[in-house]
Scaffold this motif. Structure first.
Motif, PDB file in Angstrom:
ATOM      1  N   GLY A 142       0.843  -1.200   0.000  1.00 33.51           N
ATOM      2  CA  GLY A 142       0.000   0.000   0.000  1.00 33.51           C
ATOM      3  C   GLY A 142       0.873   1.242   0.000  1.00 33.51           C
ATOM      4  N   MET A 143       0.213   2.383   0.127  1.00 29.74           N
ATOM      5  CA  MET A 143       0.931   3.654   0.074  1.00 29.74           C
ATOM      6  C   MET A 143       2.008   3.744   1.158  1.00 29.74           C
ATOM      7  N   SER A 144       1.684   3.320   2.386  1.00 30.73           N
ATOM      8  CA  SER A 144       2.675   3.506   3.450  1.00 30.73           C
ATOM      9  C   SER A 144       3.859   2.547   3.293  1.00 30.73           C
ATOM     10  N   ASP A 145       3.608   1.357   2.736  1.00 32.74           N
ATOM     11  CA  ASP A 145       4.739   0.451   2.457  1.00 32.74           C
ATOM     12  C   ASP A 145       5.670   1.078   1.424  1.00 32.74           C
ATOM     13  N   LYS A 146       5.053   1.636   0.390  1.00 29.28           N
ATOM     14  CA  LYS A 146       5.862   2.245  -0.662  1.00 29.28           C
ATOM     15  C   LYS A 146       6.603   3.465  -0.132  1.00 29.28           C
ATOM     16  N   MET A 147       5.916   4.260   0.690  1.00 31.01           N
ATOM     17  CA  MET A 147       6.536   5.464   1.249  1.00 31.01           C
ATOM     18  C   MET A 147       7.723   5.093   2.142  1.00 31.01           C
ATOM     19  N   GLU A 148       7.550   4.021   2.947  1.00 28.32           N
ATOM     20  CA  GLU A 148       8.615   3.603   3.859  1.00 28.32           C
ATOM     21  C   GLU A 148       9.884   3.247   3.079  1.00 28.32           C
ATOM     22  N   GLN A 149       9.694   2.453   2.032  1.00 28.59           N
ATOM     23  CA  GLN A 149      10.829   2.064   1.189  1.00 28.59           C
ATOM     24  C   GLN A 149      11.461   3.290   0.543  1.00 28.59           C
ATOM     25  N   PHE A 150      10.599   4.186   0.079  1.00 25.44           N
ATOM     26  CA  PHE A 150      11.062   5.403  -0.592  1.00 25.44           C
ATOM     27  C   PHE A 150      11.897   6.261   0.355  1.00 25.44           C
ATOM     28  N   LEU A 151      11.398   6.461   1.565  1.00 26.63           N
ATOM     29  CA  LEU A 151      12.118   7.312   2.508  1.00 26.63           C
ATOM     30  C   LEU A 151      13.464   6.703   2.895  1.00 26.63           C
ATOM     31  N   ALA A 152      13.490   5.376   3.024  1.00 19.90           N
ATOM     32  CA  ALA A 152      14.765   4.711   3.318  1.00 19.90           C
ATOM     33  C   ALA A 152      15.777   4.979   2.202  1.00 19.90           C
ATOM     34  N   ASP A 153      15.310   4.877   0.956  1.00 20.33           N
ATOM     35  CA  ASP A 153      16.191   5.158  -0.185  1.00 20.33           C
ATOM     36  C   ASP A 153      16.678   6.603  -0.177  1.00 20.33           C
ATOM     37  N   GLN A 154      15.782   7.515   0.153  1.00 18.47           N
ATOM     38  CA  GLN A 154      16.129   8.938   0.132  1.00 18.47           C
ATOM     39  C   GLN A 154      17.063   9.307   1.287  1.00 18.47           C
ATOM     40  N   LEU A 155      16.896   8.648   2.420  1.00 15.70           N
ATOM     41  CA  LEU A 155      17.827   8.829   3.540  1.00 15.70           C
ATOM     42  C   LEU A 155      19.220   8.394   3.120  1.00 15.70           C
ATOM     43  N   GLU A 156      19.272   7.223   2.497  1.00 11.47           N
ATOM     44  CA  GLU A 156      20.550   6.686   2.059  1.00 11.47           C
ATOM     45  C   GLU A 156      21.223   7.605   1.040  1.00 11.47           C
ATOM     46  N   ALA A 157      20.402   8.236   0.191  1.00  7.05           N
ATOM     47  CA  ALA A 157      20.951   9.134  -0.824  1.00  7.05           C
ATOM     48  C   ALA A 157      21.335  10.496  -0.248  1.00  7.05           C
ATOM     49  N   GLY A 158      21.030  10.714   1.032  1.00  7.53           N
ATOM     50  CA  GLY A 158      21.441  11.957   1.679  1.00  7.53           C
ATOM     51  C   GLY A 158      20.524  13.143   1.442  1.00  7.53           C
ATOM     52  N   ARG A 159      19.428  12.906   0.734  1.00  5.41           N
ATOM     53  CA  ARG A 159      18.498  14.024   0.508  1.00  5.41           C
ATOM     54  C   ARG A 159      17.618  14.252   1.722  1.00  5.41           C
ATOM     55  N   VAL A 160      17.219  13.146   2.329  1.00  5.47           N
ATOM     56  CA  VAL A 160      16.387  13.217   3.537  1.00  5.47           C
ATOM     57  C   VAL A 160      17.295  12.986   4.739  1.00  5.47           C
ATOM     58  N   LEU A 161      17.170  13.870   5.769  1.00  7.05           N
ATOM     59  CA  LEU A 161      18.006  13.743   6.961  1.00  7.05           C
ATOM     60  C   LEU A 161      17.281  12.973   8.060  1.00  7.05           C
ATOM     61  N   ASP A 162      15.980  13.117   8.098  1.00  2.30           N
ATOM     62  CA  ASP A 162      15.162  12.390   9.064  1.00  2.30           C
ATOM     63  C   ASP A 162      13.727  12.468   8.555  1.00  2.30           C
ATOM     64  N   ALA A 163      12.905  11.511   8.949  1.00  3.24           N
ATOM     65  CA  ALA A 163      11.534  11.530   8.435  1.00  3.24           C
ATOM     66  C   ALA A 163      10.625  10.725   9.335  1.00  3.24           C
ATOM     67  N   VAL A 164       9.340  11.079   9.320  1.00  2.92           N
ATOM     68  CA  VAL A 164       8.358  10.308  10.065  1.00  2.92           C
ATOM     69  C   VAL A 164       7.094  10.177   9.218  1.00  2.92           C
ATOM     70  N   ILE A 165       6.518   8.968   9.229  1.00  3.53           N
ATOM     71  CA  ILE A 165       5.253   8.719   8.531  1.00  3.53           C
ATOM     72  C   ILE A 165       4.125   8.796   9.548  1.00  3.53           C
ATOM     73  N   ALA A 166       3.082   9.535   9.236  1.00  2.00           N
ATOM     74  CA  ALA A 166       1.935   9.624  10.157  1.00  2.00           C
ATOM     75  C   ALA A 166       1.322   8.239  10.347  1.00  2.00           C
ATOM     76  N   GLN A 167       1.209   7.827  11.609  1.00  2.19           N
ATOM     77  CA  GLN A 167       0.661   6.502  11.908  1.00  2.19           C
ATOM     78  C   GLN A 167      -0.826   6.577  12.215  1.00  2.19           C
ATOM     79  N   THR A 168      -1.295   7.761  12.536  1.00  5.88           N
ATOM     80  CA  THR A 168      -2.717   7.939  12.860  1.00  5.88           C
ATOM     81  C   THR A 168      -3.245   9.144  12.101  1.00  5.88           C
ATOM     82  N   GLU A 169      -4.553   9.181  12.011  1.00  7.96           N
ATOM     83  CA  GLU A 169      -5.253  10.324  11.420  1.00  7.96           C
ATOM     84  C   GLU A 169      -4.845  11.619  12.139  1.00  7.96           C
ATOM     85  N   ALA A 170      -4.710  11.553  13.475  1.00  9.54           N
ATOM     86  CA  ALA A 170      -4.362  12.752  14.254  1.00  9.54           C
ATOM     87  C   ALA A 170      -2.965  13.252  13.879  1.00  9.54           C
TER      88      ALA A 170
END
Lengths: 320, 320
Positions: A142-170
């Motif tokens: 699903g979207m969050s699985d794809k996003m998780e993989q994507f963010l890991a790749d972007q962290l490794e590439a040095g573009r993203v320094l830290d990131a969090v995926i919203a786990q709840t609607e809030a």
């Protein structure tokens, strides 16, 4: 990232002579006669008054993933967006909002109940949202699985320094509330200046860099808080006045600042008003930056459709 | 399924007075003054001559799956398209072409080297193509995996009667060749009539049903071969003349047939020219079906921008 052009299928417009044009069509393909719809949509009421519209609707997204990214710099934001299009199967990229740390600090200071999604000492953040009309299914990414993989790749590439995926609607609502409260928070900071510009997506970092330098040269204590819908090449290039400076004093600088910002965006083939039109406020700017040929064509059309100049007179265009 | 509106970002146009309008912008968002781009694009050269354009490009698809479906009827085609949007993550649906059996029979008869992709005794076929900018990856479902699952579901639902997925480039090319050779094949059959109409996607089956009945009532031996880009609501509503009937005899029926087809499409809020414009051939039809108000607005614009009527005179619009 749908624009006006894709959202509006048909219009009803009251014309200067009192006639009502019924253009309430709902077609995706139509090549019959002049395209009046776009002409009336862009005219801010100066050619006719839009009284009805046929809008295109999309199915509500059934699988949404919102993430908050601390990123290296605006260049990284453009690269992340480009990678996101490829990684998410294109049209799943619903939002990509760039914010400077000054934006988020200002919101967290003034808007009760907002929480910093990420404790990260960076200058730039990205709110990234992917959505799909397809509901989540067991065993299918699903979207969050794809996003998780994507963010890991972007962290490794040095573009993203830290990131969090919203786990709840809030958590997702909190991220959006920060983005959407920037304008409100800025008002409590006192007087400011804001420019609603657009430029080719790839040139946003260059515009931010050159624009900040030029403005800070005029008023070194002004406090920039740029933010933007970067997928559209649209930037709200905004500034709080220097601490303690009143509206009147800031106004002494505003003409010079407006000129350097609009000169820069024009030299980069950008738009001085991406979303908010011309109205009265940008009348002189449009006259300054558009060619005589273009202004002449607009005037010919205005005079033809509204010879007595009774439709929203004085807006968009000077007639002489 | 990208349209003109999304493909063209900017234009350069030579105007009737000899001025050249430089509107070669490349912005996704711009709300500054009248939208001249769409006006010139829809005018078939009657307001100015387009001499340059800025086009939007997309990355070439890296994973493409083409399938040939024997389907229950046109209603099933609309349902399959809607299901395809949901099942394929929206924007992967690149093409969805409806063809009657008369189309495919005609191509197989006249175009050397084409092969029937499917031995199925049905009246309607669909060429469905999904594509993604994301290359296939091991362990991740690609376009053909998704298509296979989708077709199984649609077979079970009774919308698809039989289907085949192209396994090679040659098979995919053959499917496309059938679709793209319909016009060529029809010319070898002798004289015919063709209408390029559009209507809300959901109403295509109703249009086909009512339109065929109305035309066959006028000339029962005429041979229909409807085909269409149904994702755009666009149908080429085409007919071969009755066997052995010459061009002159067919012409005796054509005015009456044109009128019932265009009356029907207009009563269904559709367009009498989805792709091919007005030119000279549909001048009377546009004048007949558009309101006086709309024709008046078009004339006001034409007179304002081309007072001497030197730009492609006589096309699109009668000036009096």
């Amino acid at each position: 990232m749908a624009m006006r052009e894709n959202l509006v299928l048909g219009l009803e417009v009251v014309l200067a002579n009192g006639d009502v044009w019924d253009g309430l069509r709902a077609l995706k393909k139509d090549n019959t006669g002049y395209d009046l719809k776009h002409l009336f949509m862009g005219a801010e009421g100066t050619l006719g008054i839009i009284t009805k519209a046929v809008l295109k609707l999309w199915p509500a997204p059934k699988d949404v993933c919102t993430a908050w990214l601390a990123i290296r710099d605006p260049n990284a934001a453009i690269e992340i967006l480009s990678e996101a299009y490829a990684a998410s199967d294109d049209d799943n990229v619903g939002s990509c909002e760039l914010m400077s740390r000054t934006c988020t600090d200002m919101v967290l200071r003034h808007i009760p109940g907002t929480q910093d999604p990420l404790k990260a000492e960076t200058e730039w953040y990205l709110l990234l949202e992917w959505s799909s009309a397809r509901p989540r299914q067991d065993g299918v990414a699903g979207m969050s699985d794809k996003m998780e993989q994507f963010l890991a790749d972007q962290l490794e590439a040095g573009r993203v320094l830290d990131a969090v995926i919203a786990q709840t609607e809030a958590q997702s609502r909190n991220m959006w509330r920060i983005r959407e409260s920037v304008a409100e928070a800025s008002r409590t900071e006192g007087p400011g200046l804001s420019y609603d510009v657009s430029v080719a997506v790839s040139r946003i970092p260059e515009f931010i860099d050159k624009g900040l330098k030029a403005v800070l040269e005029i008023l070194p204590t002004i406090r920039p808080y740029p933010l933007g819908h970067i997928g559209d090449g649209n930037l709200h290039f905004s500034f709080m006045g220097p601490k303690g400076m009143d509206r009147e004093t800031l106004a002494l600088y505003s003409a010079a600042i407006t000129r350097v910002v609009n000169d820069l965006i024009t030299s980069m083939a950008g738009s001085i008003s991406a979303e908010h039109g011309i109205g009265i406020e940008k009348l002189d700017e449009l006259a300054h930056y558009r060619s005589k040929t273009e202004l002449d064509v607009m005037r010919m059309i205005k005079r033809a459709l509204d010879p007595k100049n009774i439709m929203n007179p004085g807006k968009v265009l000077r007639l002489s």
